[in-house]
Enzyme design. Structure first.
Site, PDB file in Angstrom:
ATOM      1  N   GLY A 263       0.570  -1.450  -0.105  1.00 49.23           N
ATOM      2  CA  GLY A 263      -0.522   0.036  -0.345  1.00 49.23           C
ATOM      3  C   GLY A 263       0.850   1.211   0.183  1.00 49.23           C
ATOM      4  N   HIS A 264       0.535   2.440   0.596  1.00 44.08           N
ATOM      5  CA  HIS A 264       0.759   3.704   0.363  1.00 44.08           C
ATOM      6  C   HIS A 264       2.515   4.195   1.339  1.00 44.08           C
ATOM      7  CE1 HIS A 264       0.455   8.165   0.830  1.00 44.08           C
ATOM      8  NE2 HIS A 264       0.434   8.215   1.703  1.00 44.08           N
ATOM      9  N   PHE A 265       2.387   2.895   2.456  1.00 44.70           N
ATOM     10  CA  PHE A 265       4.197   2.833   3.375  1.00 44.70           C
ATOM     11  C   PHE A 265       4.804   1.891   2.528  1.00 44.70           C
ATOM     12  CE2 PHE A 265       1.473   6.435   5.886  1.00 44.70           C
ATOM     13  CZ  PHE A 265       2.711   7.473   5.291  1.00 44.70           C
TER      14      PHE A 265
END
Length: 293
Positions: A263-265
Site C-alpha cells: 500500500g501507501h507506506f
C-alpha cells in the site's frame, strides 16, 4: 549511526536525520503525510555505508517547529522554499531526491527550481500526474477545495487526521499486516493530535489544489533535464493509485520502474527490496560521478 540535528531556517527550527559520509552521493529523503522523517528510520541505516542521507521534517511535522497557521504560510510552495533554504544551509549542492506523498510537490518544486542540482529522482507513491488522483479518496478533499467554510466539508476533510484514518494509511493494501509496526500510526497520531495541528493539516489539504496546475511544468522539467529516475510504487495504494506511476515513463527516458504488492507506506513492508533497488539505481546512475578513493 544516524545523527539528529536541528537548524534554524528563517525563524523555524528544522529537525533532520543525517547519516553517512558527505563525500558520497547524497540522497535527500522527503516524507509524506501524516508522518515525518520517522518514515525513513529503517531505510537510513540500510544505505548509510555508501550514501550521505538527509531527512528533514517539514514545518508542522515531526520534530520541526510547528508555528500556528497565522504565523507560517502552510502552502506547498512555502514548504519547498523552507526545505530549499535548509539544503542551502547544510551546504548540499548536488543530491538525489526521494519523494513520497507530500514530499513530491515539495521536491518537484525544488527540482524545477534547481534542475542542475538534482542527480536523480526516487519516486515512491508521489504524484506529478492527474492520473494518480482518482475521486475515491480525493472526493472529500476536492469538496473542501470548493467549500472550505462549510462545516460538512471541514468535517469530511478532517477525517483524514483521525486515528482510524492514520492507521488505515499504513494497513490498507498490505498483504501481511504483521509487518507493519503499530509504532508507525501511534507515533504519527500523537503529533497530529497536538493543539493547532489540525488547522495546519486543513491548510495543507486546501492548498493541495495548487499542485495539479504545476504538473505540466514538472513534466516539462522531466522532459528537458531527463534526470535518471527510480519509480517504486505500492500498487495497492488508494491515495496515490497505480495509474499515477506509469506516466513517468512517458516523460522520462531513463526510468527503473517497479510496482510492489503493498500500500501507501511501502517502506514498512518492503524495506529490503526498496533499499536494494535504491542501491542498484544509485550505483548505476549517480555513484560513477564520485571519486570514492
Amino acid at each position: 549511526m544516524t545523527h539528529h540535528h536541528t537548524v534554524n531556517i528563517n525563524g523555524q527550527d528544522i529537525f533532520y536525520r543525517e547519516a553517512g559520509d558527505r563525500r558520497n552521493p547524497a540522497i535527500v529523503l522527503l516524507h509524506g503525510f501524516p508522518t515525518s522523517s520517522f518514515m525513513f528510520r529503517n531505510l537510513i541505516p540500510a544505505l548509510e555505508d555508501k550514501y550521505y542521507l538527509v531527512a528533514p521534517d517539514f514545518p508542522g511535522f515531526g520534530q520541526s517547529s510547528m508555528p500556528a497557521v497565522h504565523e507560517y504560510a502552510y502552502t506547498f510552495d512555502n514548504l519547498s522554499h523552507t526545505i530549499d533554504a535548509f539544503l542551502g544551509a547544510i551546504g548540499l549542492e548536488k543530491y538525489s531526491l526521494y519523494v513520497m506523498d507530500y514530499g513530491a510537490p515539495v521536491g518537484f518544486r525544488i527540482a524545477a527550481r534547481h534542475p542542475e542540482k538534482v542527480e536523480g529522482l526516487i519516486v515512491q507513491n508521489g504524484n506529478a500526474y492527474v492520473e494518480g488522483m482518482e475521486d475515491g479518496f480525493w472526493a472529500p478533499i476536492k469538496k473542501y477545495w470548493t467549500s472550505p467554510e462549510d462545516p460538512a466539508s471541514i468535517a469530511g476533510a478532517s477525517v483524514m487526521t483521525a486515528p482510524a484514518s492514520t492507521r488505515w494509511q499504513y494497513e490498507d493494501g498490505v498483504k501481511d499486516l504483521s509487518l507493519v509496526s503499530p509504532d508507525t500510526w501511534t507515533h504519527d497520531q500523537a503529533l497530529l493530535d497536538r493543539p493547532g495541528n489540525g488547522d495546519i493539516q486543513l491548510a495543507l489539504f486546501f492548498d493541495y489544489q495548487n499542485n495539479p496546475p504545476l504538473y505540466p511544468g514538472w513534466q516539462a522539467y522531466f522532459r528537458t533535464w531527463q534526470p535518471p529516475a527510480l519509480v517504486v510504487w505500492g500498487k495497492n495504494d488508494q491515495i496515490f493509485v497505480e495509474s499515477g506511476a506509469h506516466p513517468y515513463k512517458r516523460d522520462l527516458q531513463n526510468v527503473d520502474f517497479h510496482l510492489l504488492d503493498t500500500g501507501h507506506f511501502a517502506l514498512e513492508t518492503h524495506l529490503p527490496q526498496i533499499a536494494t533497488l535504491i542501491d542498484r539505481f544509485m550505483e548505476r546512475e549517480v555513484a560513477p560521478k564520485y571519486n570514492r578513493a
